[in-house]
Motif scaffolding. Structure first.
Motif, short mmCIF file in Angstrom:
data_model
loop_
_atom_site.label_atom_id
_atom_site.label_comp_id
_atom_site.label_asym_id
_atom_site.label_seq_id
_atom_site.Cartn_x
_atom_site.Cartn_y
_atom_site.Cartn_z
N ARG A 48 0.81 -1.22 0.00
CA ARG A 48 0.00 0.00 0.00
C ARG A 48 0.85 1.27 0.00
N SER A 49 2.14 1.13 0.19
CA SER A 49 3.03 2.29 0.27
C SER A 49 3.78 2.56 -1.03
N ILE A 50 3.60 1.72 -2.05
CA ILE A 50 4.31 1.91 -3.30
C ILE A 50 3.30 2.19 -4.41
N PRO A 51 3.73 2.89 -5.46
CA PRO A 51 2.82 3.13 -6.59
C PRO A 51 2.44 1.82 -7.28
N PHE A 52 1.23 1.77 -7.78
CA PHE A 52 0.72 0.58 -8.46
C PHE A 52 1.64 0.19 -9.63
N ILE A 53 2.05 1.19 -10.38
CA ILE A 53 2.83 0.92 -11.58
C ILE A 53 4.17 0.28 -11.24
N MET A 54 4.70 0.58 -10.05
CA MET A 54 5.96 0.00 -9.64
C MET A 54 5.83 -1.50 -9.41
N ALA A 55 4.70 -1.94 -8.90
CA ALA A 55 4.48 -3.37 -8.69
C ALA A 55 4.50 -4.12 -10.02
N ALA A 69 12.49 -13.80 -18.94
CA ALA A 69 11.61 -12.64 -18.74
C ALA A 69 10.20 -13.10 -18.42
N VAL A 70 9.58 -12.41 -17.48
CA VAL A 70 8.19 -12.69 -17.15
C VAL A 70 7.31 -12.03 -18.20
N GLY A 71 6.39 -12.79 -18.74
CA GLY A 71 5.52 -12.24 -19.78
C GLY A 71 4.66 -11.11 -19.27
N PRO A 72 4.20 -10.25 -20.16
CA PRO A 72 3.38 -9.11 -19.73
C PRO A 72 2.07 -9.52 -19.06
N ILE A 73 1.44 -10.58 -19.59
CA ILE A 73 0.18 -11.03 -18.99
C ILE A 73 0.42 -11.53 -17.57
N THR A 74 1.45 -12.37 -17.41
CA THR A 74 1.76 -12.91 -16.08
C THR A 74 2.10 -11.82 -15.09
N SER A 75 2.96 -10.89 -15.50
CA SER A 75 3.36 -9.82 -14.59
C SER A 75 2.17 -8.94 -14.22
N ALA A 76 1.28 -8.67 -15.18
CA ALA A 76 0.11 -7.84 -14.88
C ALA A 76 -0.83 -8.55 -13.92
N ILE A 77 -1.09 -9.84 -14.15
CA ILE A 77 -2.00 -10.59 -13.28
C ILE A 77 -1.47 -10.66 -11.86
N VAL A 78 -0.18 -11.02 -11.72
CA VAL A 78 0.42 -11.14 -10.39
C VAL A 78 0.41 -9.80 -9.68
N ALA A 79 0.80 -8.75 -10.40
CA ALA A 79 0.85 -7.43 -9.78
C ALA A 79 -0.53 -6.95 -9.35
N PHE A 80 -1.53 -7.14 -10.20
CA PHE A 80 -2.88 -6.68 -9.86
C PHE A 80 -3.45 -7.46 -8.69
N ILE A 81 -3.28 -8.78 -8.69
CA ILE A 81 -3.78 -9.57 -7.57
C ILE A 81 -3.08 -9.20 -6.29
N MET A 82 -1.76 -9.01 -6.36
CA MET A 82 -0.98 -8.66 -5.18
C MET A 82 -1.44 -7.32 -4.59
N VAL A 83 -1.58 -6.32 -5.44
CA VAL A 83 -1.97 -4.99 -4.96
C VAL A 83 -3.41 -4.99 -4.46
#
Length: 226
Positions: A63-70, A92-106
């Motif tokens: 919650r203390s970091i910008p969303f885009i950084m995740a 390299a982590v694919g864009p779909i994987t990185s987006a899903i993980v980041a969004f779920i995490m945040v």
């Protein structure tokens, strides 16, 4: 005065593909965020410090970091971390994987705070009464506390969902063609980016304003029930 609104019809297939990606990412992130957010909330409320301390640290960090950084973390830093700890070049982590993980995490971090507040809004006598009837902790939470808590926090959860839908546009940083990214790409190809941006803004406004109005009405009905 020289706007060409016909370009929207010409780009409808690209825009619809982008909207489908946005809605799919929204659905996955919403389901994952609520599921893991519930687990985090229960961990934070646990009397076991081995659960509460890591959960609290994770939520406060995210919650203390910008969303885009995740999103950047998983897309760019994961291969570097794999290489550092294993000595092998990380893939390299694919864009779909990185987006899903980041969004779920945040989203799990944000929803955990909403759910934790909802659980704490239930009078303490409710779970104690369940324990007196012979229920276990999981039974009391699943049948007594959580149903009431979710009803109380439903408007806030839906408001966070609206914010989540808007945040799906951030996936442009890893090259995904969501609704906004599709409009940008279509505008670059046709040279009529202004019309597509205005149309995109209008669609976002209609969806988010309509959803906000529905949440407001739902909140009024829940307030009457209370």
């Amino acid at each position: 005065m020289d706007f060409d609104w016909g370009i929207i019809l010409k780009s409808k297939d690209v825009l619809w593909d982008g909207m489908k990606l946005s809605l799919w990412l929204f659905g996955v992130a919403l389901a994952g965020g609520i599921f893991f957010g519930t687990l985090l909330a229960l961990a934070r409320l646990s009397s076991f410090r081995i659960l509460s301390i890591p959960a609290t640290g994770f939520v406060n960090l995210i919650r203390s970091i910008p969303f885009i950084m995740a999103i950047f973390w998983f897309y760019f830093l994961t291969p570097m971390m794999v290489s550092k700890f294993t000595g092998h070049q990380g893939e390299a982590v694919g864009p779909i994987t990185s987006a899903i993980v980041a969004f779920i995490m945040v989203e799990s971090a944000y929803y955990s705070e909403i759910i934790r507040a909802g659980i704490q809004s239930i009078p303490r006598g409710q779970p104690w009464a369940a324990y007196a009837l012979g229920m276990t902790y999981s039974q009391a939470m699943g049948t007594v506390v959580l149903p009431q808590a979710f009803r109380n926090m439903l408007p806030i959860m839906l408001t966070q969902a609206i914010i989540l839908f808007q945040d799906t546009s951030l996936v442009y940083v890893v090259g995904l063609k969501d609704f906004l990214g599709a409009a940008s790409k279509g505008g670059q190809l046709t040279g009529r980016i202004v019309e597509l941006y205005i149309f995109t803004a209008f669609v976002y406004f209609v969806i988010c304003f309509g959803a906000s109005w529905a949440v407001k009405r739902l909140n009024e009905r829940i307030a009457v029930i209370r």
